[in-house]
Every structure is written in C-alpha cells, then in structure tokens.
Design a protein around this motif. Structure first.
Motif, PDB file in Angstrom:
ATOM      1  N   GLY A 121     -22.060  43.451  39.470  1.00  0.00           N
ATOM      2  CA  GLY A 121     -21.358  42.251  39.517  1.00  0.00           C
ATOM      3  C   GLY A 121     -19.544  42.945  38.441  1.00  0.00           C
ATOM      4  N   LEU A 122     -19.857  43.810  37.872  1.00  0.00           N
ATOM      5  CA  LEU A 122     -18.758  44.317  37.047  1.00  0.00           C
ATOM      6  C   LEU A 122     -17.978  45.293  37.839  1.00  0.00           C
ATOM      7  CD1 LEU A 122     -20.400  45.276  33.636  1.00  0.00           C
ATOM      8  CD2 LEU A 122     -18.646  43.413  33.887  1.00  0.00           C
ATOM      9  N   TYR A 123     -18.739  46.015  38.823  1.00  0.00           N
ATOM     10  CA  TYR A 123     -18.186  47.135  39.652  1.00  0.00           C
ATOM     11  C   TYR A 123     -17.318  46.211  40.535  1.00  0.00           C
ATOM     12  CZ  TYR A 123     -19.150  51.738  38.426  1.00  0.00           C
ATOM     13  OH  TYR A 123     -18.911  52.988  38.036  1.00  0.00           O
ATOM     14  N   LEU A 124     -17.744  44.950  41.039  1.00  0.00           N
ATOM     15  CA  LEU A 124     -17.181  44.155  42.157  1.00  0.00           C
ATOM     16  C   LEU A 124     -15.803  43.608  41.211  1.00  0.00           C
ATOM     17  CD1 LEU A 124     -19.817  42.269  43.878  1.00  0.00           C
ATOM     18  CD2 LEU A 124     -18.343  44.121  44.793  1.00  0.00           C
ATOM     19  N   CYS A 125     -15.913  43.295  39.989  1.00  0.00           N
ATOM     20  CA  CYS A 125     -15.013  43.030  39.171  1.00  0.00           C
ATOM     21  C   CYS A 125     -13.580  44.051  39.171  1.00  0.00           C
ATOM     22  CB  CYS A 125     -15.056  42.449  37.786  1.00  0.00           C
ATOM     23  SG  CYS A 125     -15.648  40.943  37.960  1.00  0.00           S
ATOM     24  N   ILE A 126     -14.150  45.424  38.719  1.00  0.00           N
ATOM     25  CA  ILE A 126     -13.318  46.403  38.910  1.00  0.00           C
ATOM     26  C   ILE A 126     -12.601  46.805  40.054  1.00  0.00           C
ATOM     27  CG2 ILE A 126     -13.189  48.901  38.466  1.00  0.00           C
ATOM     28  CD1 ILE A 126     -15.501  48.414  36.299  1.00  0.00           C
ATOM     29  N   MET A 127     -13.368  46.519  41.218  1.00  0.00           N
ATOM     30  CA  MET A 127     -12.769  46.886  42.741  1.00  0.00           C
ATOM     31  C   MET A 127     -11.828  45.715  43.047  1.00  0.00           C
ATOM     32  SD  MET A 127     -16.214  48.103  44.428  1.00  0.00           S
ATOM     33  CE  MET A 127     -15.750  48.334  45.750  1.00  0.00           C
ATOM     34  N   ALA A 128     -11.926  44.713  42.535  1.00  0.00           N
ATOM     35  CA  ALA A 128     -11.066  43.364  42.792  1.00  0.00           C
ATOM     36  C   ALA A 128      -9.574  43.672  41.948  1.00  0.00           C
ATOM     37  CB  ALA A 128     -11.663  42.079  42.381  1.00  0.00           C
ATOM     38  N   PHE A 129      -9.916  43.967  40.669  1.00  0.00           N
ATOM     39  CA  PHE A 129      -8.546  44.274  39.828  1.00  0.00           C
ATOM     40  C   PHE A 129      -8.039  45.651  40.416  1.00  0.00           C
ATOM     41  CE2 PHE A 129      -7.009  46.889  35.961  1.00  0.00           C
ATOM     42  CZ  PHE A 129      -6.175  45.985  35.766  1.00  0.00           C
ATOM     43  N   ASP A 130      -8.509  46.650  40.853  1.00  0.00           N
ATOM     44  CA  ASP A 130      -7.889  47.593  41.577  1.00  0.00           C
ATOM     45  C   ASP A 130      -7.157  47.101  42.692  1.00  0.00           C
ATOM     46  OD1 ASP A 130      -7.612  50.655  42.090  1.00  0.00           O
ATOM     47  OD2 ASP A 130      -8.509  50.243  43.811  1.00  0.00           O
TER      48      ASP A 130
END
Length: 286
Positions: A77-86
């Motif tokens: 879930g956190l990596y999906l957040c990081i990818m969305a932020f990127d």
C-alpha cells in the motif's frame, strides 16, 4: 511459478536496462521484489496443504506468517502511494520534478517502503497473539488471517478488535484517499495538455497504476475495513485469494503489457537483441 517469474522478469528488466534507471521504474522494480516476498509468505504453505493430510501449522509459524504477510501488504500500500506521488510530481510539476525527486529522495522513499513494515504492523500482531486460545484451534482458512484467529479466542476482546479495525481503517482508507487525490490531480493536469501524444502516454501509465490500485485496495478494504469483518467464511476465502494470489499474478502483466518502455526493455534484456549482442561480443573477444 508464474507470479515469481513475472515479477522477477520486471525486476531484472529494470536493473538490466539503464534507460529504466529513473524513479518511476526504480519504484516499479522494488514493487515487483515486494510482490515476490508477499506471495512467498503464504502460497508455498497453501500449495503444501493441497497434498498434506494434517494441514497443520505451529503457533509461532502461524503468527510469523500473519506478521510477514500483512506487513508486506502494508508495504504494498505504501509503495502504491509512493508511485502515485511520483506520477503526480512528474506530470503536474514537470519542470520541478528533477529538483524534487532527487537520488537522495528516491533512495529515502525506497527505504521507507521497505522499513515501515517493521513498525506499522507489529502492534496488531502482538495484541492478537496475546489472546487466550483454548482449542480446538482449527482455522477455516488457507492463511493465518487475523479475523479467524480472533474468532478462535476463548474470550471476545473488544479492545483488540477496536484497535485492529481502527488501524485498518486509518491505514487503508488514508493511503487509498492519498492515491485517489494524487491521480485526480494527475488526470486534471493531463486533460490540460495540448498534445494528444502526451495525453495518451500519461493516461496509459496512470491507467496501469490505477488498475493495480483498485485490484489491491478494492479486495482488501472489503475484508478488513468494516468493524469485525463479519463476512461469511467462504467469502473471506475468495476475497483473500484475490489479493494474496491473483493480484500479484496480474500485476506484472498490467505493468508490462501497457508500457512501451517496459516492453522494449524486456525485449532488450531477454529477447533476441540481447542474445545477439552477447554472441557478437563473445566473438570479438575470442
């Protein structure tokens, strides 16, 4: 095997093609490695139970599986957040992107994605492991899921259930809303682009990311956000199968088939072009 091969291929393609050494693909490569860890915590034991007559697991192994499976799920879930932020920075702030998404920030986000699981999910695991279990300790599930584990307890601990449900609601809804807001801003920015080619490229990237987001969060939120998660046992098993087995299998297909750069990297690293270059270099050396 398909899940392992698909995610390994993406990780190797990102590492092997220097054109993909950008934050977006670095996050994608780490996400694929995370998927490998995520599935290996449950699927081998699931497959072993198909041919086993006892189908048993020790108390320590059960809670170890519980911890690693759901901590890797938190990481996902956190990596999906990081990818969305990127993607938000790259599309909404393209001129500032190289100065914001530096190598140091990219490395820090990768480390955050891997290390956060060590802290975030330890509290629910400790609380549920301290519940009294009197037997028969039979879990009507294929993984050590928190809901059946709490149902096995001799006493109904309301405090543990409230803390567990609150943790799930805050983490899952918070990350899901962050992702939706990021992609809403991205889509708005894409619609303002004058070039049709730029719109198509941006929409293609965002569509693959959103497909993964809805596959993962849709099934997980159905199971764990509602208080008590009082779903029928068979429904729990089907939904758990979706986010624990099906989603990691489909993710490599979604990312590779909808991304031209990824397909080019796969052909270069694993295809005939890479084999020809390797063969040619061997001839020159000899």
């Amino acid at each position: 095997m398909l899940t392992l091969m698909g995610n390994t291929v993406i990780a190797c393609a990102v590492r092997g093609d220097r054109h993909l050494h950008t934050p977006m693909y670095i996050f994608l490569g780490n996400f694929s490695l995370l998927e490998i860890c995520y599935t290996t915590t449950t699927v081998p034991n699931l497959l072993a139970n198909f041919i086993s007559t006892t189908k048993s697991i020790s108390f320590v192994s059960c809670f170890a599986q519980f911890y690693f499976f759901f901590s890797f799920g938190c990481d996902e879930g956190l990596y999906l957040c990081i990818m969305a932020f990127d993607r938000y920075l790259a599309i909404c702030c393209p001129l500032h992107y190289p100065y914001i998404m530096t190598r140091q920030l990219c490395t820090g986000l990768v480390a955050l994605g891997w290390c956060s699981r060590l802290i975030l999910f330890i509290t629910p695991v400790v609380l549920i492991s301290q519940l009294p279990y009197c037997g028969p300790n039979i879990i009507n599930h294929f993984i050590c899921d928190p809901v059946p584990l709490m149902m096995l307890s001799c006493s109904e601990d309301t405090t543990t259930q409230v803390i567990y449900s609150a943790f799930n609601a805050i983490f899952m809804i918070g990350t899901f809303l962050f992702i939706l807001c990021s992609y809403a801003l991205v889509i708005w920015a894409v619609l303002q682009m004058p070039s049709a080619a730029s719109k198509n490229k941006a929409f293609s990237t965002c569509a693959s990311h959103l497909a993964v987001v809805f596959l993962f969060f849709g099934s997980v939120m159905v199971m764990y956000v509602s208080p008590g998660s009082r779903h029928p046992v068979e429904v729990q098993k089907i939904v758990a199968l979706l986010y624990s087995v099906i989603t990691p299998l489909l993710n490599p297909l979604i990312y590779s088939l909808r991304n031209k750069e990824m397909k080019a990297a796969l052909r270069k690293v694993f295809g005939t072009e890479g084999l020809f270059i390797k063969h040619k270099s061997e001839i020159v050396v000899s």
